[in-house]
Design a protein around this motif. Structure first.
Motif, PDB file in Angstrom:
ATOM      1  N   PHE A  91      -2.190  -6.402   3.071  1.00  0.00           N
ATOM      2  CA  PHE A  91      -3.455  -6.924   2.560  1.00  0.00           C
ATOM      3  C   PHE A  91      -3.808  -8.237   3.252  1.00  0.00           C
ATOM      4  O   PHE A  91      -4.947  -8.465   3.660  1.00  0.00           O
ATOM      5  CB  PHE A  91      -3.360  -7.130   1.045  1.00  0.00           C
ATOM      6  CG  PHE A  91      -4.612  -7.691   0.441  1.00  0.00           C
ATOM      7  CD1 PHE A  91      -5.732  -6.891   0.260  1.00  0.00           C
ATOM      8  CD2 PHE A  91      -4.688  -9.021   0.068  1.00  0.00           C
ATOM      9  CE1 PHE A  91      -6.893  -7.417  -0.273  1.00  0.00           C
ATOM     10  CE2 PHE A  91      -5.842  -9.558  -0.463  1.00  0.00           C
ATOM     11  CZ  PHE A  91      -6.949  -8.747  -0.645  1.00  0.00           C
ATOM     12  N   TRP A  92      -2.799  -9.121   3.384  1.00  0.00           N
ATOM     13  CA  TRP A  92      -3.003 -10.431   4.021  1.00  0.00           C
ATOM     14  C   TRP A  92      -3.452 -10.251   5.470  1.00  0.00           C
ATOM     15  O   TRP A  92      -4.383 -10.910   5.932  1.00  0.00           O
ATOM     16  CB  TRP A  92      -1.701 -11.231   3.954  1.00  0.00           C
ATOM     17  CG  TRP A  92      -1.805 -12.580   4.583  1.00  0.00           C
ATOM     18  CD1 TRP A  92      -2.405 -13.692   4.078  1.00  0.00           C
ATOM     19  CD2 TRP A  92      -1.288 -12.964   5.858  1.00  0.00           C
ATOM     20  NE1 TRP A  92      -2.296 -14.740   4.951  1.00  0.00           N
ATOM     21  CE2 TRP A  92      -1.610 -14.315   6.051  1.00  0.00           C
ATOM     22  CE3 TRP A  92      -0.567 -12.298   6.854  1.00  0.00           C
ATOM     23  CZ2 TRP A  92      -1.250 -15.000   7.194  1.00  0.00           C
ATOM     24  CZ3 TRP A  92      -0.213 -12.987   7.992  1.00  0.00           C
ATOM     25  CH2 TRP A  92      -0.549 -14.320   8.160  1.00  0.00           C
ATOM     26  N   GLN A  93      -2.788  -9.340   6.157  1.00  0.00           N
ATOM     27  CA  GLN A  93      -3.118  -9.078   7.560  1.00  0.00           C
ATOM     28  C   GLN A  93      -4.550  -8.534   7.682  1.00  0.00           C
ATOM     29  O   GLN A  93      -5.316  -8.951   8.543  1.00  0.00           O
ATOM     30  CB  GLN A  93      -2.110  -8.069   8.140  1.00  0.00           C
ATOM     31  CG  GLN A  93      -2.290  -7.779   9.622  1.00  0.00           C
ATOM     32  CD  GLN A  93      -2.063  -8.998  10.493  1.00  0.00           C
ATOM     33  OE1 GLN A  93      -1.226  -9.839  10.175  1.00  0.00           O
ATOM     34  NE2 GLN A  93      -2.833  -9.125  11.554  1.00  0.00           N
ATOM     35  N   HIS A  94      -4.884  -7.626   6.754  1.00  0.00           N
ATOM     36  CA  HIS A  94      -6.231  -7.043   6.748  1.00  0.00           C
ATOM     37  C   HIS A  94      -7.280  -8.127   6.482  1.00  0.00           C
ATOM     38  O   HIS A  94      -8.294  -8.215   7.165  1.00  0.00           O
ATOM     39  CB  HIS A  94      -6.300  -5.949   5.674  1.00  0.00           C
ATOM     40  CG  HIS A  94      -7.683  -5.414   5.465  1.00  0.00           C
ATOM     41  ND1 HIS A  94      -8.296  -4.592   6.384  1.00  0.00           N
ATOM     42  CD2 HIS A  94      -8.583  -5.612   4.477  1.00  0.00           C
ATOM     43  CE1 HIS A  94      -9.506  -4.302   5.946  1.00  0.00           C
ATOM     44  NE2 HIS A  94      -9.703  -4.896   4.793  1.00  0.00           N
ATOM     45  N   THR A 123      14.575  -4.437  -6.463  1.00  0.00           N
ATOM     46  CA  THR A 123      14.544  -4.681  -5.015  1.00  0.00           C
ATOM     47  C   THR A 123      13.485  -3.797  -4.352  1.00  0.00           C
ATOM     48  O   THR A 123      12.702  -4.266  -3.505  1.00  0.00           O
ATOM     49  CB  THR A 123      15.927  -4.394  -4.393  1.00  0.00           C
ATOM     50  OG1 THR A 123      16.914  -5.100  -5.138  1.00  0.00           O
ATOM     51  CG2 THR A 123      15.990  -4.831  -2.947  1.00  0.00           C
ATOM     52  N   ALA A 124      13.454  -2.538  -4.760  1.00  0.00           N
ATOM     53  CA  ALA A 124      12.488  -1.603  -4.173  1.00  0.00           C
ATOM     54  C   ALA A 124      11.058  -2.032  -4.486  1.00  0.00           C
ATOM     55  O   ALA A 124      10.192  -2.043  -3.601  1.00  0.00           O
ATOM     56  CB  ALA A 124      12.737  -0.195  -4.699  1.00  0.00           C
ATOM     57  N   ILE A 125      10.831  -2.429  -5.762  1.00  0.00           N
ATOM     58  CA  ILE A 125       9.473  -2.861  -6.157  1.00  0.00           C
ATOM     59  C   ILE A 125       9.085  -4.137  -5.416  1.00  0.00           C
ATOM     60  O   ILE A 125       7.966  -4.264  -4.911  1.00  0.00           O
ATOM     61  CB  ILE A 125       9.397  -3.049  -7.694  1.00  0.00           C
ATOM     62  CG1 ILE A 125       9.454  -1.665  -8.368  1.00  0.00           C
ATOM     63  CG2 ILE A 125       8.126  -3.777  -8.101  1.00  0.00           C
ATOM     64  CD1 ILE A 125       9.667  -1.693  -9.852  1.00  0.00           C
ATOM     65  N   ALA A 126      10.062  -5.085  -5.333  1.00  0.00           N
ATOM     66  CA  ALA A 126       9.784  -6.346  -4.625  1.00  0.00           C
ATOM     67  C   ALA A 126       9.435  -6.068  -3.160  1.00  0.00           C
ATOM     68  O   ALA A 126       8.484  -6.652  -2.609  1.00  0.00           O
ATOM     69  CB  ALA A 126      10.985  -7.279  -4.715  1.00  0.00           C
ATOM     70  N   ALA A 127      10.192  -5.170  -2.543  1.00  0.00           N
ATOM     71  CA  ALA A 127       9.938  -4.831  -1.141  1.00  0.00           C
ATOM     72  C   ALA A 127       8.556  -4.203  -0.985  1.00  0.00           C
ATOM     73  O   ALA A 127       7.807  -4.520  -0.051  1.00  0.00           O
ATOM     74  CB  ALA A 127      11.008  -3.880  -0.627  1.00  0.00           C
ATOM     75  N   MET A 128       8.215  -3.333  -1.961  1.00  0.00           N
ATOM     76  CA  MET A 128       6.922  -2.667  -1.902  1.00  0.00           C
ATOM     77  C   MET A 128       5.782  -3.684  -2.066  1.00  0.00           C
ATOM     78  O   MET A 128       4.793  -3.650  -1.324  1.00  0.00           O
ATOM     79  CB  MET A 128       6.837  -1.607  -2.997  1.00  0.00           C
ATOM     80  CG  MET A 128       5.944  -0.452  -2.648  1.00  0.00           C
ATOM     81  SD  MET A 128       6.154   0.898  -3.789  1.00  0.00           S
ATOM     82  CE  MET A 128       5.434   0.247  -5.261  1.00  0.00           C
ATOM     83  N   VAL A 129       5.969  -4.595  -3.046  1.00  0.00           N
ATOM     84  CA  VAL A 129       4.956  -5.635  -3.279  1.00  0.00           C
ATOM     85  C   VAL A 129       4.796  -6.489  -2.019  1.00  0.00           C
ATOM     86  O   VAL A 129       3.683  -6.826  -1.607  1.00  0.00           O
ATOM     87  CB  VAL A 129       5.347  -6.503  -4.505  1.00  0.00           C
ATOM     88  CG1 VAL A 129       4.516  -7.775  -4.567  1.00  0.00           C
ATOM     89  CG2 VAL A 129       5.173  -5.704  -5.783  1.00  0.00           C
ATOM     90  N   LEU A 130       5.939  -6.811  -1.397  1.00  0.00           N
ATOM     91  CA  LEU A 130       5.925  -7.631  -0.184  1.00  0.00           C
ATOM     92  C   LEU A 130       5.164  -6.927   0.944  1.00  0.00           C
ATOM     93  O   LEU A 130       4.339  -7.531   1.617  1.00  0.00           O
ATOM     94  CB  LEU A 130       7.373  -7.896   0.243  1.00  0.00           C
ATOM     95  CG  LEU A 130       7.619  -9.193   1.011  1.00  0.00           C
ATOM     96  CD1 LEU A 130       7.397 -10.384   0.103  1.00  0.00           C
ATOM     97  CD2 LEU A 130       9.023  -9.216   1.575  1.00  0.00           C
ATOM     98  N   VAL A 131       5.447  -5.666   1.104  1.00  0.00           N
ATOM     99  CA  VAL A 131       4.781  -4.887   2.165  1.00  0.00           C
ATOM    100  C   VAL A 131       3.275  -4.789   1.902  1.00  0.00           C
ATOM    101  O   VAL A 131       2.457  -5.045   2.790  1.00  0.00           O
ATOM    102  CB  VAL A 131       5.407  -3.471   2.281  1.00  0.00           C
ATOM    103  CG1 VAL A 131       4.539  -2.566   3.140  1.00  0.00           C
ATOM    104  CG2 VAL A 131       6.811  -3.562   2.867  1.00  0.00           C
ATOM    105  N   VAL A 132       2.922  -4.479   0.630  1.00  0.00           N
ATOM    106  CA  VAL A 132       1.500  -4.347   0.277  1.00  0.00           C
ATOM    107  C   VAL A 132       0.783  -5.686   0.474  1.00  0.00           C
ATOM    108  O   VAL A 132      -0.308  -5.743   1.051  1.00  0.00           O
ATOM    109  CB  VAL A 132       1.346  -3.834  -1.180  1.00  0.00           C
ATOM    110  CG1 VAL A 132      -0.096  -3.953  -1.650  1.00  0.00           C
ATOM    111  CG2 VAL A 132       1.795  -2.384  -1.268  1.00  0.00           C
TER     112      VAL A 132
END
Lengths: 101, 183
Positions: free
Chosen positions: A59-62, A46-55
């Protein structure tokens, strides 16, 4: 021996465990260990998925901002070119009018 | 049903685009472009203009003026063809545009024609009372053909204000005083 002692003795008498007691205890211990591992893995996942989602989101926003910036600058350049052509042509016309006058 | 919706949307988009452009450029311009040495084709519709406007600085006086002007515009369309020599295109190639500019609302504010040099330049304004709703510039030199179509409300002050900054000459809005024929 008084009745109380008798009751205590009866209650505290040695009873042999059932034939599968040891294996049941071991199985329960294993099951609990497995459950703990699974929970830990789930938390990590869950933590990794959340981190991947945030990153990915950052990145998408950038990328979106960069794309928007590029499109905007290109549109601005085209607009300025269009206005420069327009003004150059109007300038030519003005010169021709002045020449006639 | 989906196909019908798609066709309707496409038709609507085409009508909207055509309405925004107002002056329809002749289809043969693309054929002429094939013969041209240089071809500049700028099509800027409303959303693209607004996007460009967002990237114009308020601090730079020139950009601020352009930004203000662009706010009310619906489109800017420029087509400029440069040929190697004269005779690559016929004056009749732009007759379709001239016909459209004879419709009510359009006024030819400047017309310069030189028989000696073969130059022909015209400026048309679409006026509705005191407001300018569009500008068309037609320059037909022997080796160059340029059509500029600016659609949307143009503030006369902005047009005058831009004179000298973007080398846009000041144009008097009274058409009677500005028809010149060099014969």
């Amino acid at each position: 021996m008084d009745p109380l002692e008798q009751e205590l003795k009866a209650a505290l008498r040695k009873i042999d465990p059932s034939p599968f007691f040891e294996s049941k205890v071991l199985a329960a211990a294993n099951r609990q260990a497995r459950e703990r591992k699974t929970t830990l893995r789930m938390r990590w996942a869950t933590a990794i998925a959340a981190m991947v989602l945030v990153v990915t989101g950052v990145f998408w926003q950038h990328q979106r901002t960069v794309d928007e910036q590029a499109r905007g600058q290109a549109a601005k350049a085209r607009l300025m070119l269009a206005l420069q052509i327009t003004s150059a042509k109007l300038d030519e016309i003005q010169e021709k009018v002045d020449r006639v006058q | 049903m989906n196909k019908f919706a798609c066709i309707t949307c496409l038709a609507l988009a085409a009508v909207t685009s055509a309405a925004a452009q107002e002056i329809k450029l002749p289809a043969n311009l693309d054929q002429l472009a094939a013969k041209a040495k240089n071809d500049v084709n700028i099509t800027m519709d409303g959303p693209l203009l607004q996007l460009a406007g967002r990237f114009l600085s308020d601090k730079d006086p020139d950009e601020a003026r352009v930004k203000r002007m662009v706010t009310n515009l619906k489109g800017i369309y420029v087509r400029s063809l440069e040929f190697d020599g004269p005779g690559e295109y016929q004056p009749s190639d732009i007759d379709q545009i001239r016909v459209q500019l004879k419709s009510p609302g359009w006024t030819r504010v400047v017309g310069v024609r030189s028989k000696k040099d073969g130059d022909n330049a015209e400026v048309f304004l679409k006026t509705d009372g005191s407001t300018i709703g569009g500008l068309v510039v037609l320059v037909a030199d022997p080796t160059e053909l340029t059509i500029v179509n600016i659609v949307g409300q143009i503030n006369p002050e902005d047009l005058r204000d831009l004179g000298g900054h973007f080398h846009i000459p000041q144009i008097e809005l009274d058409p009677k005083n500005n028809k010149k024929e060099d014969r």
